[in-house]
Design an enzyme around this catalytic site. Structure first.
Site, PDB file in Angstrom:
ATOM      1  N   LYS A 209     -16.615  -5.573  25.324  1.00  0.00           N
ATOM      2  CA  LYS A 209     -15.816  -4.721  26.219  1.00  0.00           C
ATOM      3  C   LYS A 209     -14.343  -5.099  26.131  1.00  0.00           C
ATOM      4  O   LYS A 209     -13.483  -4.258  25.932  1.00  0.00           O
ATOM      5  CB  LYS A 209     -16.345  -4.872  27.642  1.00  0.00           C
ATOM      6  CG  LYS A 209     -15.649  -4.039  28.668  1.00  0.00           C
ATOM      7  CD  LYS A 209     -16.345  -4.171  30.010  1.00  0.00           C
ATOM      8  CE  LYS A 209     -15.494  -3.598  31.117  1.00  0.00           C
ATOM      9  NZ  LYS A 209     -16.124  -3.721  32.430  1.00  0.00           N
ATOM     10  N   GLU A 215     -16.651 -16.365  22.011  1.00  0.00           N
ATOM     11  CA  GLU A 215     -17.860 -16.457  21.184  1.00  0.00           C
ATOM     12  C   GLU A 215     -17.944 -15.273  20.218  1.00  0.00           C
ATOM     13  O   GLU A 215     -18.209 -15.434  19.022  1.00  0.00           O
ATOM     14  CB  GLU A 215     -19.123 -16.451  22.068  1.00  0.00           C
ATOM     15  CG  GLU A 215     -19.309 -17.692  22.913  1.00  0.00           C
ATOM     16  CD  GLU A 215     -18.650 -17.583  24.293  1.00  0.00           C
ATOM     17  OE1 GLU A 215     -17.683 -16.792  24.439  1.00  0.00           O
ATOM     18  OE2 GLU A 215     -19.097 -18.298  25.199  1.00  0.00           O
ATOM     19  N   GLY A 270     -20.428  -5.214  32.223  1.00  0.00           N
ATOM     20  CA  GLY A 270     -21.146  -5.691  31.036  1.00  0.00           C
ATOM     21  C   GLY A 270     -22.660  -5.618  31.183  1.00  0.00           C
ATOM     22  O   GLY A 270     -23.368  -5.096  30.308  1.00  0.00           O
ATOM     23  N   ARG A 271     -23.163  -6.109  32.302  1.00  0.00           N
ATOM     24  CA  ARG A 271     -24.623  -6.144  32.473  1.00  0.00           C
ATOM     25  C   ARG A 271     -25.202  -4.781  32.828  1.00  0.00           C
ATOM     26  O   ARG A 271     -26.403  -4.645  33.023  1.00  0.00           O
ATOM     27  CB  ARG A 271     -25.002  -7.200  33.513  1.00  0.00           C
ATOM     28  CG  ARG A 271     -24.310  -7.053  34.851  1.00  0.00           C
ATOM     29  CD  ARG A 271     -24.464  -8.312  35.696  1.00  0.00           C
ATOM     30  NE  ARG A 271     -23.712  -8.262  36.930  1.00  0.00           N
ATOM     31  CZ  ARG A 271     -22.435  -8.593  37.066  1.00  0.00           C
ATOM     32  NH1 ARG A 271     -21.753  -8.977  36.007  1.00  0.00           N
ATOM     33  NH2 ARG A 271     -21.835  -8.554  38.230  1.00  0.00           N
ATOM     34  N   GLU A 356     -26.236 -12.606  37.946  1.00  0.00           N
ATOM     35  CA  GLU A 356     -24.786 -12.453  37.843  1.00  0.00           C
ATOM     36  C   GLU A 356     -24.295 -11.467  38.912  1.00  0.00           C
ATOM     37  O   GLU A 356     -23.150 -11.547  39.355  1.00  0.00           O
ATOM     38  CB  GLU A 356     -24.386 -11.976  36.434  1.00  0.00           C
ATOM     39  CG  GLU A 356     -22.987 -12.427  36.049  1.00  0.00           C
ATOM     40  CD  GLU A 356     -22.624 -12.141  34.598  1.00  0.00           C
ATOM     41  OE1 GLU A 356     -23.094 -11.136  34.054  1.00  0.00           O
ATOM     42  OE2 GLU A 356     -21.853 -12.927  34.017  1.00  0.00           O
ATOM     43  N   HIS A 387     -51.137 -19.583  30.879  1.00  0.00           N
ATOM     44  CA  HIS A 387     -51.652 -20.806  30.251  1.00  0.00           C
ATOM     45  C   HIS A 387     -50.619 -21.920  30.267  1.00  0.00           C
ATOM     46  O   HIS A 387     -50.782 -22.919  29.581  1.00  0.00           O
ATOM     47  CB  HIS A 387     -52.122 -20.506  28.832  1.00  0.00           C
ATOM     48  CG  HIS A 387     -53.257 -19.538  28.828  1.00  0.00           C
ATOM     49  ND1 HIS A 387     -54.569 -19.930  28.769  1.00  0.00           N
ATOM     50  CD2 HIS A 387     -53.267 -18.197  28.948  1.00  0.00           C
ATOM     51  CE1 HIS A 387     -55.346 -18.864  28.826  1.00  0.00           C
ATOM     52  NE2 HIS A 387     -54.577 -17.796  28.935  1.00  0.00           N
ATOM     53  N   LYS A 507     -14.903 -21.311  31.247  1.00  0.00           N
ATOM     54  CA  LYS A 507     -14.174 -20.809  30.062  1.00  0.00           C
ATOM     55  C   LYS A 507     -12.808 -21.467  29.975  1.00  0.00           C
ATOM     56  O   LYS A 507     -12.363 -21.860  28.894  1.00  0.00           O
ATOM     57  CB  LYS A 507     -13.965 -19.290  30.174  1.00  0.00           C
ATOM     58  CG  LYS A 507     -15.204 -18.457  30.015  1.00  0.00           C
ATOM     59  CD  LYS A 507     -14.770 -16.982  29.953  1.00  0.00           C
ATOM     60  CE  LYS A 507     -15.906 -16.055  30.312  1.00  0.00           C
ATOM     61  NZ  LYS A 507     -15.498 -14.674  30.484  1.00  0.00           N
TER      62      LYS A 507
HETATM   63  C1  G6Q Z   1     -21.500  -8.980  32.353  1.00  0.00           C
HETATM   64  C2  G6Q Z   1     -20.501  -9.989  32.118  1.00  0.00           C
HETATM   65  C3  G6Q Z   1     -20.585 -10.701  30.785  1.00  0.00           C
HETATM   66  C4  G6Q Z   1     -19.969  -9.945  29.614  1.00  0.00           C
HETATM   67  C5  G6Q Z   1     -19.779 -10.926  28.462  1.00  0.00           C
HETATM   68  C6  G6Q Z   1     -19.227 -10.288  27.230  1.00  0.00           C
HETATM   69  O1  G6Q Z   1     -21.577  -8.292  33.333  1.00  0.00           O
HETATM   70  O2  G6Q Z   1     -19.256  -9.470  32.372  1.00  0.00           O
HETATM   71  O3  G6Q Z   1     -21.896 -11.043  30.456  1.00  0.00           O
HETATM   72  O4  G6Q Z   1     -20.749  -8.882  29.241  1.00  0.00           O
HETATM   73  O5  G6Q Z   1     -18.958 -11.980  28.879  1.00  0.00           O
HETATM   74  O6  G6Q Z   1     -17.986  -9.712  27.481  1.00  0.00           O
HETATM   75  P1  G6Q Z   1     -17.313  -8.761  26.434  1.00  0.00           P
HETATM   76  O7  G6Q Z   1     -18.173  -7.557  26.283  1.00  0.00           O
HETATM   77  O8  G6Q Z   1     -15.965  -8.428  26.994  1.00  0.00           O
HETATM   78  O9  G6Q Z   1     -17.224  -9.523  25.141  1.00  0.00           O
END
Ligand code: G6Q
Length: 547
Positions: A209, A215, A270-271, A356, A387, A507
């Protein structure tokens, strides 16, 4: 500072607490024995999903009081504000409009003067055209070969949705295409994902996003270097990299042509982004038509949530039961156990969605919350868990409410497998609710020294969620059900379910530490003594000659 709920809301909580005090000593055995209609009454059905909630430690009165709490907490108003595009994500001052991502073509939702549904469908059309080109082999790599491998590079919300949906819908996916998902900055993730892939047949989808996540950018840079090394020309990047992002500027700075960028908007968290362009890998796997079915499943559940009366509203019921289990029973954790191998990544996906969103101790107005909030979610597909860790769920000292997810039909019918699988869902819910008394254990002829060990206390809550079969539409409805259940819980607790400030500090600290690990000369360390010692030890071990 603590949060002061309105007097009516407080009264609803007081009533629930008084009711709980009466109900707490009652066992599910008694509740079922004295009310034979319970199992057929405490259930609800919508969009092909059947929810049996009768094995929760509740009565009709509990539901009545929970619904009063929902009303007094302004659930209907807040839900409507979300659907109108108001800025209900207050800490980030944003609209929360994942529901717009699945509104059908022709619908309209105008936010700040823009019809967002129109924008959504523009991107969906762009995604469909691209997915069709890749699927048909029309999209050629740099050397003229068709794409055979698709690697999604992203993390968190830009990874868990795509990987969960791909696994869930694998049955419907193109088997001649290989899909891989790289998220971890541990190079092993990338190296293992590409080790058997031919660069000239590989497409990278960089999903981010912000296009600023360390990462993802680190993995994307390694992917670019990997590709250029194999194809010998930086110009190859244009045919092998596409981006999903809200930031055209950063995408283009990375070297990806913005013509090959699929956009979304800051009102998609994001989620909550699986059904935005972040779902591009899913669309390539299952095709645009199946992807539309997935969206239709989401939308159908959205409409149910928006319009059904609370007492028949699946997300409201599930959300309010989660509040009951968390705040009245005091359960700290919830297990999600899909009895379907294709849903093996669903618990990880729901972990992010739930934790989250509602793992917060500050309410919308900045004051400290008055109640316990989001429980810990975790899980594994059944029957595997039975199990291993189910022992604790049956006889441990911690009560773990379970969501058991089942389907009536298998996508891979084979002998009696499916009936065996499903019998376990019903049996586990039964065993957890009713347990086994001392008398029953003795009646089985157990030797006296074994009796206490074999007694099963029971009275442990479960929800059983059952659908006919796992289809794209069904998956969409399940995810939307959990999204709105999370929304319901967050509204009752008064937290902002759409921000995630808690992930920031780590971070920032990592960014300070990176140069200290990389430095050739011993850096001066100014952390706490534990962190300093860890860094020193790491540098010592890292610098050691190989034995
Ligand atoms: C979700 C969070 C988080 C996000 C990641 C990746 O709700 O905001 O999990 O999706 O940190 O972020 P980017 O899509 O910006 O790389």
């Amino acid at each position: 500072m603590t949060h002061e709920p309105s007097p009516r809301r407080q009264a609803a909580w007081d009533a629930l607490e008084a009711h709980f005090a009466e109900l707490a000593p009652r066992h599910l055995r008694e509740l079922f024995a004295e009310d034979p209609g319970r199992g057929r009454r405490l259930r609800a059905e919508a969009e092909g999903l059947y929810l049996d909630y009768s094995k929760n430690r509740i009565t009709d009165e509990t539901i009545r009081l929970l619904m009063i709490l929902a009303h007094e907490s302004g659930l209907a108003e807040r839900r409507d504000r979300m659907f109108r595009g108001e800025h209900i994500n207050v800490s980030e001052d944003r609209a929360v409009l994942h529901v717009a991502l699945r509104m059908p073509q022709g619908a309209s939702l105008v936010v700040d003067g823009v019809d967002v549904v129109r924008e959504v469908h523009k991107v969906l059309d762009q995604m469909s055209a691209f997915a069709n080109q890749v699927r048909s082999g029309q999209w050629k790599g740099y050397t003229g070969k068709a794409i055979k491998n698709v690697v999604n590079v992203g993390i968190g919300g830009s990874d868990l949705g795509p990987v969960m949906a791909y696994e869930a819908l694998r049955h419907y996916s193109r088997r001649d295409l290989t899909f891989r998902f790289v998220s971890n900055v541990d190079a092993t993730d990338f190296v293992e994902a590409v080790r058997d892939l031919e660069a000239e047949e590989t497409l990278f989808i960089i999903s981010s996003k912000t296009f600023a996540t360390l990462e993802t950018i680190t993995n994307a840079q390694s992917a670019r270097a990997w590709l250029i090394e194999r194809l010998g020309d930086p110009a190859a990047v244009a045919r092998h990299f596409v981006a999903v992002s809200t930031s055209a500027e950063r995408v283009s700075a990375f070297g990806i042509d913005t013509a090959n960028m699929f956009g979304f908007w800051d009102w998609v968290g994001g989620r909550y982004s699986l059904d935005s362009a972040i779902g591009l890998s899913t669309m390539i796997a299952v095709g645009p038509e199946r992807f539309s079915e997935l969206l239709a499943g989401f939308h159908a559940m959205d409409e149910h949530f928006r319009t059904a009366p609370f007492e028949r509203n699946l997300p409201v019921l599930m959300g309010m039961l989660a509040v009951w289990n968390r705040d009245l029973l005091g359960c700290q954790t919830v297990g999600v156990m899909p009895y379907d191998q294709y849903l093996k990544r669903l618990p990880a996906y729901l972990q992010q969605l739930t934790m989250e969103s509602n793992g917060k101790h500050v309410s919308l107005d900045g004051t400290v919350v008055a109640r316990e909030t989001g429980p810990i979610y975790w899980g594994e597909p059944g029957t595997n868990g039975q199990h291993s860790f189910y022992q604790l769920i049956h006889q441990g000292t911690t009560i773990v409410p379970l969501d058991l997810i089942a389907f009536a039909k298998s996508l891979n019918p084979l002998g009696e497998h499916h009936d065996i699988l499903t019998s376990n869902v019903f049996a586990q819910a039964q065993a957890l609710a009713f347990g086994k008394t001392e008398e029953e254990v003795r009646g089985d002829g157990a030797p006296e020294h074994e009796v206490p060990h074999r007694v099963m206390e029971g009275n442990r809550p479960t929800n059983v969620l059952m659908g006919e079969m796992l289809t794209p539409r069904m998956l969409g409805s399940i995810i939307a059900l959990y999204e709105h259940s999370v929304f319901t819980q967050g509204t009752i607790w008064g937290v902002d379910s759409f921000d995630q400030w808690g992930v920031e500090l780590g971070k920032v600290l990592a960014a300070q530490i990176i140069p200290e690990l990389v430095a050739l000369d011993e850096p001066e360390l100014h952390h706490d003594s534990s962190t300093n010692a860890l860094i020193e030890q790491y540098r010592r071990l890292k610098g050691k000659e190989d034995a």
